[in-house]
Write a protein that holds these residues in place. Sequence first.
Motif: not given
Length: 259
Positions: A182-211
């Motif tokens: 509802g607020t600009e502050e909340q919007m900014g925090e939401n963006v940062e949290r999702i960006v961090k989640w994407v970084e976590e997802w990529k780290k997990v993916r990079e640690g896995l083998g192809q199959d």
Amino acid sequence: MFQHLPPSSTASLQQRTSPTMPTRTLPNIAISGTPGVGKSTLCQRLATRLPSLTLLDLTSEAKPHNCRLEYDSALSCWVIDEEKLAKKLSPTLQHPGGRIIDYMHAAIWPAAAPVDLVVTVRCTDTRLLWDRYQERNYKKEKIEQNIDCEIMGDIEGENREWFGWDEEGVEGSAAWAVLESGTEEQMGENVERIVKWVEEWKKVREGLGQDEEMDVVPFASAEVEGADDDEDEDDDEEEEEDGSADDDDDEDDDGDAKP
């Protein structure tokens, strides 16, 4: 606003497979919510912060994919054939992936379409929503329907059921988040949290083998830096206040004691 058809009763969530495919290197994120809560703004800001991901606006995709059924004059919107649209767009989620999906709800994707994170954007300040709808010149019937939808949490409920989440948001086939915006502050925090989640997802993916199979990467781990510190400070302040209160009580007790 595009009117959607209710999810098919034959679409069992148990039929969904693991949302992540080992050949993808980028996650798919579905951003959903009642019209006016800020989901499209969130999607646009995420697309700016995450240039490797591609914004996919489903309402814009309906016409070129011939997925409009009829026009609802009462609500001034098109009814979309969501099942048809999801089938047409599912291959882009499978390969190459990396889609930020902007649509009212996420309960349209078949099991073959890997969705890694589902975000339901909320705005519990209904007065703010009402003002936004009036700025958009929505009809009264449309405003009331959307307000009721937000108050009842209809979008969140549909997403929960479709992806098989329990009451605590676990055990589903995708990561889960409900974010107040509802607020600009909340919007900014939401963006940062999702960006961090994407970084976590990529780290997990990079640690896995192809199959290797990839498990759901929880969104709870994507806390904004500094949030915990603020909570700790609040806890310390509360403890200090409690301590002061205890001291006052002790003084009162001493004062009440008879010599």
